[in-house]
Scaffold this motif. Structure first.
Motif, mmCIF file in Angstrom:
data_model
loop_
_atom_site.group_PDB
_atom_site.id
_atom_site.type_symbol
_atom_site.label_atom_id
_atom_site.label_comp_id
_atom_site.label_asym_id
_atom_site.label_seq_id
_atom_site.Cartn_x
_atom_site.Cartn_y
_atom_site.Cartn_z
ATOM 1 N N THR A 49 -14.843 1.048 -30.560
ATOM 2 C CA THR A 49 -14.450 0.717 -31.932
ATOM 3 C C THR A 49 -14.309 -0.785 -32.148
ATOM 4 N N GLY A 50 -14.183 -1.553 -31.070
ATOM 5 C CA GLY A 50 -13.941 -2.991 -31.168
ATOM 6 C C GLY A 50 -12.491 -3.347 -30.920
ATOM 7 N N ASN A 51 -11.596 -2.345 -30.895
ATOM 8 C CA ASN A 51 -10.189 -2.594 -30.597
ATOM 9 C C ASN A 51 -9.968 -2.565 -29.090
ATOM 10 N N ALA A 52 -9.135 -3.464 -28.611
ATOM 11 C CA ALA A 52 -8.828 -3.523 -27.179
ATOM 12 C C ALA A 52 -7.422 -4.053 -26.992
ATOM 13 N N VAL A 53 -6.828 -3.698 -25.867
ATOM 14 C CA VAL A 53 -5.491 -4.182 -25.521
ATOM 15 C C VAL A 53 -5.477 -4.467 -24.023
ATOM 16 N N LEU A 54 -4.732 -5.482 -23.637
ATOM 17 C CA LEU A 54 -4.616 -5.871 -22.240
ATOM 18 C C LEU A 54 -3.215 -5.536 -21.744
ATOM 19 N N LYS A 55 -3.130 -4.817 -20.627
ATOM 20 C CA LYS A 55 -1.853 -4.433 -20.019
ATOM 21 C C LYS A 55 -1.887 -4.765 -18.541
ATOM 22 N N VAL A 56 -0.711 -4.912 -17.943
ATOM 23 C CA VAL A 56 -0.597 -5.167 -16.510
ATOM 24 C C VAL A 56 0.066 -3.952 -15.862
ATOM 25 N N VAL A 57 -0.396 -3.579 -14.657
ATOM 26 C CA VAL A 57 0.183 -2.467 -13.902
ATOM 27 C C VAL A 57 1.435 -2.973 -13.190
#
Length: 125
Positions: A49-57
């Protein structure tokens, strides 16, 4: 630290992006480690979709999971994590809400300067 690019369905993307869903259950086929980054890209009907999010483990466990699955505790990465992985300008740009894939793969120093200027101008208006 590894950056894992992952597909995520819209019904899960929104709660993850909002910080309500703070875990992921994934197939344990990538060697996930605490400190790894997850670039989670919203995927619907066979396309991104073009949406993205960055997360850390921040934590992982295989307890109470099906064989070959892992539960990952996730949160927004802090500045130190981003600075160590990507450098100051790119980390700052991530925090300003730009789509992470653009920042991580395509941004030049000139692009970053223009983006920062555009954000500063928009804030004044």
């Amino acid at each position: 630290m590894t950056v894992h690019e992952l597909k995520i369905l819209p019904k899960y993307f929104e709660p993850v992006a909002d910080g309500i869903k703070t875990f992921e259950i994934r197939k344990d086929d990538r060697g996930y480690q605490v400190g790894d980054l997850l670039l989670m890209k919203e995927h619907e009907n066979g396309a991104f979709t073009g949406n993205a999010v960055l997360k850390v483990v921040t934590y992982l466990t295989t307890d109470y999971q099906q064989t070959n699955y892992v539960t990952l505790a996730i949160k927004d990465p802090n500045f130190d994590v981003l600075d160590n992985e990507f450098g100051y300008n790119k980390a700052a740009c991530l925090y300003m809400g730009y789509e992470p894939i653009w920042v991580l793969e395509e941004a030049t120093d000139e692009d970053l300067e223009e983006s920062i200027s555009a954000v500063d101008t928009a804030d004044v208006l």
